[in-house]
Write an enzyme that holds these catalytic residues in place. Structure first.
Site, mmCIF file in Angstrom:
data_model
loop_
_atom_site.group_PDB
_atom_site.id
_atom_site.type_symbol
_atom_site.label_atom_id
_atom_site.label_comp_id
_atom_site.label_asym_id
_atom_site.label_seq_id
_atom_site.Cartn_x
_atom_site.Cartn_y
_atom_site.Cartn_z
ATOM 1 N N HIS A 17 0.866 -1.197 0.000
ATOM 2 C CA HIS A 17 0.000 0.000 0.000
ATOM 3 C C HIS A 17 0.892 1.234 0.000
ATOM 4 C CE1 HIS A 17 -3.836 2.040 1.832
ATOM 5 N NE2 HIS A 17 -3.124 2.916 1.130
ATOM 6 N N HIS A 19 1.238 4.908 -2.364
ATOM 7 C CA HIS A 19 0.858 5.776 -3.487
ATOM 8 C C HIS A 19 2.143 6.418 -3.974
ATOM 9 C CE1 HIS A 19 -3.447 5.512 -2.298
ATOM 10 N NE2 HIS A 19 -2.907 5.342 -1.101
ATOM 11 N N HIS A 197 -9.695 1.221 -0.987
ATOM 12 C CA HIS A 197 -9.602 1.828 0.337
ATOM 13 C C HIS A 197 -11.006 1.773 0.941
ATOM 14 C CE1 HIS A 197 -5.797 3.299 -1.092
ATOM 15 N NE2 HIS A 197 -5.611 4.143 -0.098
ATOM 16 N N GLU A 200 -11.163 3.477 6.208
ATOM 17 C CA GLU A 200 -10.101 4.368 6.699
ATOM 18 C C GLU A 200 -10.785 5.467 7.510
ATOM 19 O OE1 GLU A 200 -8.050 6.625 3.641
ATOM 20 O OE2 GLU A 200 -6.368 7.115 4.972
ATOM 21 N N ASP A 278 1.808 3.883 2.858
ATOM 22 C CA ASP A 278 0.784 4.776 2.286
ATOM 23 C C ASP A 278 1.400 5.952 1.517
ATOM 24 O OD1 ASP A 278 -1.835 5.319 1.702
ATOM 25 O OD2 ASP A 278 -2.427 5.973 3.702
ATOM 26 N N ASP A 279 1.749 7.022 2.215
ATOM 27 C CA ASP A 279 2.327 8.221 1.573
ATOM 28 C C ASP A 279 3.522 8.668 2.424
ATOM 29 O OD1 ASP A 279 0.091 8.943 -0.508
ATOM 30 O OD2 ASP A 279 -0.953 8.534 1.375
HETATM 31 N N1 HPA Z 1 -6.469 7.585 1.570
HETATM 32 C C1 HPA Z 1 -7.215 7.881 0.511
HETATM 33 N N2 HPA Z 1 -6.699 8.328 -0.604
HETATM 34 C C2 HPA Z 1 -5.378 8.486 -0.703
HETATM 35 C C3 HPA Z 1 -4.560 8.194 0.362
HETATM 36 C C4 HPA Z 1 -5.130 7.713 1.563
HETATM 37 O O1 HPA Z 1 -4.465 7.433 2.575
HETATM 38 N N3 HPA Z 1 -3.297 8.451 -0.057
HETATM 39 C C5 HPA Z 1 -3.367 8.874 -1.315
HETATM 40 N N4 HPA Z 1 -4.627 8.908 -1.718
HETATM 41 ZN ZN ZN Z 2 -3.737 4.820 0.709
#
Ligand code: HPA
Ligand code: ZN
Length: 336
Positions: A17, A19, A197, A200, A278-279
């Site tokens: 996971h 991006h 997703h 979250e 994630d990011d």
């Molecule tokens: N959640 C939803 N969209 C996203 C995320 C995330 O953590 N990171 C990049 N796009």
């Molecule tokens: Zn994500």
């Protein structure tokens, strides 16, 4: 603790996971802005980092979409992906399944092929020279319409051989999986695997929709599933994997104290949880930092860490043969 840190750093890991646009570090943002002659609303790297204060997902997304505006050429997408691969290679990541957000670029006039070719060529080079195997996941932006999703799918079809799965990201609340049921059905007909997703920020019902309507092969986040005991039991019985992102949850999604991060509860309830970043440029860490954060805050045992790591390899979209090779690398590490 330092021996556990050492153990985590040496573990061969899979990242499921990530991006790729979320790996854009402030230093790179400046570099790309300069070479593409784009004005940034920041004066310095410190200025950019200071802007990374988020209270919810949308705060982050606004800055994330603004940040990716510096990516213009195929070389930019290549360099971004290559920098990510070098970083995780140094952290003993041996397999990655990464998202890209084509609509975040095509809506700015960047051709789909520019985006995917830059990313894909870097991944191929990473497999050859760094030994990192990979899958690419094309993510639809859920705040956009179903029609725009279909348009993006059409643009993707000539590149079908480069894309393993489709995903769904961006603003979750108000954009339930049901909005994309027909799009996912079409993607399935085209032979793509799928993830989404869910849970979250959104309620357990969104997770149920992702399973029943989108028929996903893996869930991204899924944290709020724990609020529904029937759903939790279902996830446990099905063995479907959850790609959990600890530092992201701390920065965005209501985990205000890492000591209360749900990943340990997930393991205790038999959910197939995995650790991911994630990011990482926005949330303060790559794979090792994510493992370390939960290991320290939740007092995880070596066995817990091995389970999380093994879950990661078992949850990939690889062939059984590739999966065996990854798991063998893990077993080799554990036996030395
Ligand atoms: N959640 C939803 N969209 C996203 C995320 C995330 O953590 N990171 C990049 N796009
Ligand atoms: Zn994500």
């Amino acid at each position: 603790m330092s021996t556990l840190k050492h153990f985590i750093e040496g573990l061969p890991k899979a990242e499921l996971h990530l991006h790729i646009e979320g790996s854009l570090e402030p230093e790179q943002m400046f570099l790309f802005a300069q070479r593409n002659k784009i004005d940034l609303p920041y004066k310095s790297v410190e200025d950019i980092r200071a802007a990374y204060e988020f209270t919810e997902l949308q705060d982050f997304l606004d800055i994330y979409y603004q940040g990716m505006g510096v990516l213009q050429t195929e070389q930019d997408f290549y360099d971004l992906t290559w920098a990510y691969l070098e970083k995780v290679h140094a952290q003993n990541v041996i397999h990655v399944e990464i998202f890209f957000d084509p609509q975040g670029h095509t809506d700015r006039g960047i051709p789909f092929s520019t985006v995917i070719n830059g990313i894909y060529n870097a991944l191929i080079e990473g497999e050859k020279t760094l030994g990192i195997s990979f899958k690419l996941i094309m993510s639809f932006l859920r705040h956009l319409s179903e029609e725009e999703g279909f348009k993006t799918l059409e643009e993707a079809l000539p590149h079908k051989d480069k894309i393993a799965a489709v995903g769904l990201d961006s603003s979750e609340l108000g954009h339930p999986p049901s909005k994309f049921e027909r799009l996912y059905a079409r993607c399935r007909e085209e032979g793509f695997l799928s993830v989404a997703h869910a849970g979250e920020e959104g309620p357990p019902e969104y997770v149920i929709e992702a399973l029943d309507l989108l028929k996903v092969d893996r869930l991204d986040h899924g944290n709020r599933s724990l609020e529904d005991s029937d759903l939790t039991a279902r996830l446990s019985q099905s063995g479907i994997a959850l790609t959990v992102c600890p530092l992201s949850n701390f920065k965005l999604a209501g985990v205000t104290d890492m000591r209360r991060h749900p990943i340990k509860t997930m393991l205790d309830k038999g959910l197939k949880a995995t650790v991911n970043s994630d990011d990482p440029a926005y949330f303060g860490g790559y794979m090792n930092e994510n493992y370390l954060a939960i290991s320290e805050a939740l007092n995880l045992s070596k066995e817990d860490l091995i389970t999380l790591c093994r879950n990661g390899f078992e949850a990939t979209f690889c062939t059984p043969e590739q999966r065996r090779q990854h798991l063998d690398q893990l077993e080799n590490y554990l036996s030395t």
